[in-house]
Design an enzyme around this catalytic site. Sequence first.
Site, mmCIF file in Angstrom:
data_model
loop_
_atom_site.group_PDB
_atom_site.id
_atom_site.type_symbol
_atom_site.label_atom_id
_atom_site.label_comp_id
_atom_site.label_asym_id
_atom_site.label_seq_id
_atom_site.Cartn_x
_atom_site.Cartn_y
_atom_site.Cartn_z
ATOM 1 N N ASP A 164 0.858 -1.181 0.000
ATOM 2 C CA ASP A 164 0.000 0.000 0.000
ATOM 3 C C ASP A 164 0.895 1.231 0.000
ATOM 4 O OD1 ASP A 164 -2.323 1.596 0.184
ATOM 5 O OD2 ASP A 164 -2.039 1.796 2.340
ATOM 6 N N SER A 165 0.332 2.354 -0.404
ATOM 7 C CA SER A 165 1.085 3.603 -0.366
ATOM 8 C C SER A 165 1.346 4.043 1.074
ATOM 9 C CB SER A 165 0.322 4.693 -1.108
ATOM 10 O OG SER A 165 -0.953 4.852 -0.529
ATOM 11 N N TYR B 132 -0.293 8.277 -2.925
ATOM 12 C CA TYR B 132 -0.037 8.064 -4.353
ATOM 13 C C TYR B 132 -1.055 8.817 -5.222
ATOM 14 C CZ TYR B 132 3.356 4.194 -3.761
ATOM 15 O OH TYR B 132 4.458 3.436 -3.470
ATOM 16 N N GLY B 133 -2.233 9.056 -4.664
ATOM 17 C CA GLY B 133 -3.343 9.645 -5.422
ATOM 18 C C GLY B 133 -2.977 10.800 -6.360
ATOM 19 N N CYS C 266 -4.317 -0.731 -2.373
ATOM 20 C CA CYS C 266 -4.310 0.717 -2.606
ATOM 21 C C CYS C 266 -5.108 0.940 -3.883
ATOM 22 C CB CYS C 266 -2.861 1.157 -2.773
ATOM 23 S SG CYS C 266 -2.631 2.823 -3.402
ATOM 24 N N ASN C 267 -6.117 1.798 -3.798
ATOM 25 C CA ASN C 267 -6.984 2.009 -4.954
ATOM 26 C C ASN C 267 -6.231 2.578 -6.156
ATOM 27 O OD1 ASN C 267 -10.065 1.507 -4.438
ATOM 28 N ND2 ASN C 267 -9.198 2.177 -2.502
ATOM 29 N N THR C 268 -5.377 3.583 -5.889
ATOM 30 C CA THR C 268 -4.638 4.215 -6.994
ATOM 31 C C THR C 268 -3.716 3.201 -7.670
ATOM 32 O OG1 THR C 268 -4.611 6.219 -5.654
ATOM 33 C CG2 THR C 268 -3.180 6.183 -7.572
ATOM 34 N N GLU D 102 -6.823 9.360 9.852
ATOM 35 C CA GLU D 102 -5.400 9.348 10.235
ATOM 36 C C GLU D 102 -5.173 10.068 11.562
ATOM 37 O OE1 GLU D 102 -2.368 9.699 7.312
ATOM 38 O OE2 GLU D 102 -3.127 7.829 6.448
ATOM 39 N N CYS E 189 -12.143 3.288 -0.480
ATOM 40 C CA CYS E 189 -10.852 3.769 0.037
ATOM 41 C C CYS E 189 -10.541 2.922 1.258
ATOM 42 C CB CYS E 189 -10.941 5.243 0.422
ATOM 43 S SG CYS E 189 -9.503 5.839 1.359
ATOM 44 N N THR E 190 -9.296 2.478 1.370
ATOM 45 C CA THR E 190 -8.945 1.537 2.440
ATOM 46 C C THR E 190 -8.981 2.169 3.837
ATOM 47 O OG1 THR E 190 -6.645 1.983 1.880
ATOM 48 C CG2 THR E 190 -7.603 -0.041 1.024
ATOM 49 N N HIS E 191 -9.054 3.505 3.903
ATOM 50 C CA HIS E 191 -9.183 4.136 5.223
ATOM 51 C C HIS E 191 -10.610 4.054 5.770
ATOM 52 C CE1 HIS E 191 -5.266 5.898 4.424
ATOM 53 N NE2 HIS E 191 -5.249 6.441 5.626
#
Lengths: 273, 273
Positions: free
Chosen positions: A9-10, A41-42, A72-74, A151, A184-186
């Site tokens: 992941d980023s 990364y977005g 990571c989506n991006t 975060e 989104c993974t968050h």
Amino acid sequence: MNQPIGVIDSGVGGLTVASELMRQLPRESIIYLGDTERCPYGPRPKDEVIQYTLEMVHFLLEKNIKMLVIACNTATAYTLDLLKEKLDIPVVGVIQPGARAAITNTRTDNIGVIGTEGTIASEAYPESLKHINATITVHGLACPRFVPLVEKGVVTGEEAYRVVEESLQPLKQYDKMDTLILGCTHYPMIKNLVQEVMGSMVSIISSGEETAREVSTILGFKKRLVTADKAPEHQFYTTGDPIIFEQIASRWLEQKVEAVNKIQLTKVKSMEK
Amino acid sequence: MNQPIGVIDSGVGGLTVASELMRQLPRESIIYLGDTERCPYGPRPKDEVIQYTLEMVHFLLEKNIKMLVIACNTATAYTLDLLKEKLDIPVVGVIQPGARAAITNTRTDNIGVIGTEGTIASEAYPESLKHINATITVHGLACPRFVPLVEKGVVTGEEAYRVVEESLQPLKQYDKMDTLILGCTHYPMIKNLVQEVMGSMVSIISSGEETAREVSTILGFKKRLVTADKAPEHQFYTTGDPIIFEQIASRWLEQKVEAVNKIQLTKVKSMEK
């Protein structure tokens, strides 16, 4: 088949995917690598995201992983096809599992997706959904305030509720929408709030949960699930501050994460089979 | 990748799987073969089930299918490993997807399974569940009264409710059980009744829905989803009475099913790649 599953992941977001892998596949060992130093990364150009992702993959291949999860989506949007073609091991991203679960769930063919601005602008979810069922209606919404919230660790309470409620307002007009993808993974960290705001008629699909399910499907299908009768061993690597990573990982995985390794990634020219 | 997906079953039960495939993968063509003449497979000796299943597979391979779905619990238990080894196309059964979905869903690691006497006695579900997570508690229960009920078309009303309530009584004592697998392809027809009897705290997992989801996962993973831009064409074959098959199929698939073909299966000596 007793090698670890690699997760990249980023940053730390992919830990929600790792957490689901540990829950659904408690016998499997995970190697997690978060490129925290260069996160997010977005906003980066496509070439750069590909370059960084290949560096992460190269690092994990040296660790002899049996499967790669792009959490990571991006990175999924830009590198999934490329990596599937280049690598001999199975590769899974976070977009398709969420899309597929939404299609399984919906009874109205009316699906919402929330994510970062980059993910929503990429149209990766609508593409993935319409590839399977061209008649599906998709409502995308960028929620740029969610990642900073998560975060900071603000995932319950009044402030969090207000941000989620204000952000999701544009989706409330779609009466037929019965399924919402957390793209989104968050976002799984605020799943309960999203559920509360959207109401009980909307099913919330968590990419992390669904990605873990598909990893299980593919390892099972390929007969590559762990057979050894011993406890799994997880390893964590970050390109950023290992202390901060340790703190977040311990909170998100609800277990003490220790000995996070700080590493430096090196430029990869090309990646051949 | 524009070839059909083959679905085999001992009879009509697998139509619930076909129905979910049509819903979740509306662009894919399905060839369904039900061995109604020799149904049920449950009480037959293992060798015979293998023989009959191979005959069905042989018939569908001639139709150039791109993937095989064994939509029958008994046939899955006895032939999945064999067929995965022998065939060049992907093969999916109905047991593992249901087990995996239950693991994704449970928060208490306490799972119930209902099925025919044969399926419950075979221990196929507990084995599949424990292969992934050895610490899971499984409560199996045979419900021999459900299939006759569904085949009679009694899927709502007082009689149906009473049979379901009486049959499921033994499961009501397990407070921690939060997930129940419908381990028989007939049971989705009475899913609402099972949900009502078990209460809203128990999630009901339908093998058909989950099997369709895994077919989607594997076709997507292998890049074998349909690409042609045309309406799907479904075909139905039965070894029994095509008129009765047509009636049941039309009811279960909620669409007029016509021109069901009656066929005779022929003995297969062996099946080589």
